[in-house]
Design a protein around this motif. Structure first.
Motif, PDB file in Angstrom:
ATOM      1  N   LEU A 183       0.790  -1.228   0.000  1.00  0.00           N
ATOM      2  CA  LEU A 183       0.000   0.000   0.000  1.00  0.00           C
ATOM      3  C   LEU A 183       0.821   1.277   0.000  1.00  0.00           C
ATOM      4  O   LEU A 183       0.320   2.304  -0.277  1.00  0.00           O
ATOM      5  CB  LEU A 183      -0.944   0.027   1.211  1.00  0.00           C
ATOM      6  N   ALA A 184       1.879   1.411   0.363  1.00  0.00           N
ATOM      7  CA  ALA A 184       2.844   2.436   0.636  1.00  0.00           C
ATOM      8  C   ALA A 184       2.628   3.790   0.050  1.00  0.00           C
ATOM      9  O   ALA A 184       3.196   4.013  -0.896  1.00  0.00           O
ATOM     10  CB  ALA A 184       4.125   1.980   0.028  1.00  0.00           C
ATOM     11  N   LEU A 185       1.940   4.666   0.506  1.00  0.00           N
ATOM     12  CA  LEU A 185       1.523   5.880  -0.197  1.00  0.00           C
ATOM     13  C   LEU A 185       0.985   5.428  -1.538  1.00  0.00           C
ATOM     14  O   LEU A 185       1.358   5.938  -2.576  1.00  0.00           O
ATOM     15  CB  LEU A 185       2.693   6.839  -0.419  1.00  0.00           C
ATOM     16  N   TRP A 237      -5.081  13.825  -3.805  1.00  0.00           N
ATOM     17  CA  TRP A 237      -6.357  13.368  -3.246  1.00  0.00           C
ATOM     18  C   TRP A 237      -6.140  12.178  -2.315  1.00  0.00           C
ATOM     19  O   TRP A 237      -7.051  11.397  -2.081  1.00  0.00           O
ATOM     20  CB  TRP A 237      -7.319  12.984  -4.372  1.00  0.00           C
ATOM     21  N   GLY A 238      -4.944  12.063  -1.779  1.00  0.00           N
ATOM     22  CA  GLY A 238      -4.670  10.986  -0.842  1.00  0.00           C
ATOM     23  C   GLY A 238      -5.424  11.176   0.453  1.00  0.00           C
ATOM     24  O   GLY A 238      -5.894  12.272   0.790  1.00  0.00           O
ATOM     25  N   HIS A 259      -1.491   7.442   1.537  1.00  0.00           N
ATOM     26  CA  HIS A 259      -1.865   6.580   0.422  1.00  0.00           C
ATOM     27  C   HIS A 259      -2.932   7.262  -0.438  1.00  0.00           C
ATOM     28  O   HIS A 259      -3.841   7.920   0.060  1.00  0.00           O
ATOM     29  CB  HIS A 259      -2.343   5.215   0.907  1.00  0.00           C
ATOM     30  N   GLY A 260      -2.806   7.139  -1.753  1.00  0.00           N
ATOM     31  CA  GLY A 260      -3.657   7.854  -2.699  1.00  0.00           C
ATOM     32  C   GLY A 260      -2.973   9.075  -3.278  1.00  0.00           C
ATOM     33  O   GLY A 260      -3.371   9.589  -4.319  1.00  0.00           O
ATOM     34  N   ASP A 261      -1.904   9.559  -2.600  1.00  0.00           N
ATOM     35  CA  ASP A 261      -1.109  10.670  -3.130  1.00  0.00           C
ATOM     36  C   ASP A 261      -0.045  10.182  -4.111  1.00  0.00           C
ATOM     37  O   ASP A 261       0.569  10.986  -4.814  1.00  0.00           O
ATOM     38  CB  ASP A 261      -0.408  11.422  -1.992  1.00  0.00           C
ATOM     39  N   TRP A 279       7.111   6.871  -1.645  1.00  0.00           N
ATOM     40  CA  TRP A 279       6.843   6.091  -0.451  1.00  0.00           C
ATOM     41  C   TRP A 279       7.207   6.860   0.822  1.00  0.00           C
ATOM     42  O   TRP A 279       7.757   7.952   0.772  1.00  0.00           O
ATOM     43  CB  TRP A 279       7.592   4.762  -0.473  1.00  0.00           C
ATOM     44  N   GLY A 280       6.866   6.273   1.954  1.00  0.00           N
ATOM     45  CA  GLY A 280       7.198   6.875   3.234  1.00  0.00           C
ATOM     46  C   GLY A 280       6.601   6.071   4.364  1.00  0.00           C
ATOM     47  O   GLY A 280       5.969   5.040   4.154  1.00  0.00           O
TER      48      GLY A 280
END
Length: 266
Positions: free
Chosen positions: A10-12, A160-161, A213-215, A232-233
């Motif tokens: 899932l990572a960002l 829109w994350g 996530h979503g960004d 990622w982050g």
């Protein structure tokens, strides 16, 4: 680096795409900082005309991206992993992803030939559109950077994350002002994690501000130039830098692909 456990792909991340594994530090706590993007505000109409939403055939937002030419979109490679061009559409000219000014079909994807080799490296891709984007006051391209950044430079992140870990996609585009962090400082904060590569750039201000996530694939802009694409982050804005693909580092690859030369050059 020290890791408590790893969750999913899932990572960002874009839902159902291959992505950087989420990492959780040992001091991670269950209370997640809530906020916008995280920690930002609603963008206004026309404020970020280069922002796009990558969407499925059914109109679901999966990732962000940036207009770099009337026929080309820059994004993260993990946003396009396991997808076909016929499945991805590009929504432009809006701060509400569900109500785009225009939508364009994808012709071809070009992920970097060394994407994920090794893991989390070279996470950048270009989308060649089926038809040219019509520019107006709400839809404009962003130019590539021509010089390296300086530690502390202001960077604008939009997307829109989710505004919190595993939260819903916000209706309106979120904007947060961050700071560029030098590669050395970023590596130090991640205990010299090899996943922070020379092709990455990092941003950080404080706990409670950053990407989620979503960004993924979305633009980071400084001085009117596209300086990053979300990779990622540690989710989400819990006090660690966010790590992004650097268009400055990949500018020669970008130009080659756009000129018709997609041959792998390592």
């Amino acid at each position: 680096m020290n890791v408590l456990f790893v969750l999913g792909l899932l990572a960002l991340a874009c839902a159902t795409s291959e992505a950087k594994l989420l990492k959780y530090p040992k001091n991670y706590v269950n209370s997640i900082i809530e906020g916008r993007v995280v920690g930002g505000r609603n963008a206004t109409e026309g404020e970020v005309p280069y922002q796009v939403s990558l969407q499925t055939f059914y109109g679901y937002h999966i990732c962000g991206g940036a207009i770099i030419d009337k026929d080309w979109i820059a994004t993260a490679a993990h946003c396009l992993a396991n997808r076909y061009p016929s499945d991805v559409f590009v929504a432009t000219g809006t701060i509400e992803w569900e109500w785009p000014n225009a939508t364009y079909a994808s012709r071809t994807f070009y992920s970097h030939c060394r994407y994920n080799k090794p893991a989390s490296h070279n996470d950048i891709a270009l989308i060649h559109l089926n038809s040219s984007i019509v520019f107006n006051e709400k839809t404009q391209p962003i130019t590539l950077p021509t010089e390296q950044m300086t530690d502390g430079d202001e960077v604008i992140l939009t997307g829109w994350g989710s505004t919190e870990l595993y939260g819903d996609t916000p209706d309106k585009l979120q904007l947060v002002k961050l700071k560029y962090m030098s590669h050395q400082k970023c590596k130090e904060m991640y205990d010299n994690d090899p996943d922070v590569d020379v092709g990455h750039m990092c941003t950080f201000t404080q706990r409670g501000e950053g990407a989620c996530h979503g960004d993924s694939g979305g633009p980071l802009v400084s001085g009117g130039k596209l300086v990053g694409l979300v990779n990622w982050g540690m989710p989400c804005a819990i006090g660690y830098p966010d790590v992004h693909a650097s268009p400055y580092f990949f500018r020669d690859w970008i130009r080659r692909v756009m000129s018709g030369n997609s041959k792998c050059v390592v």
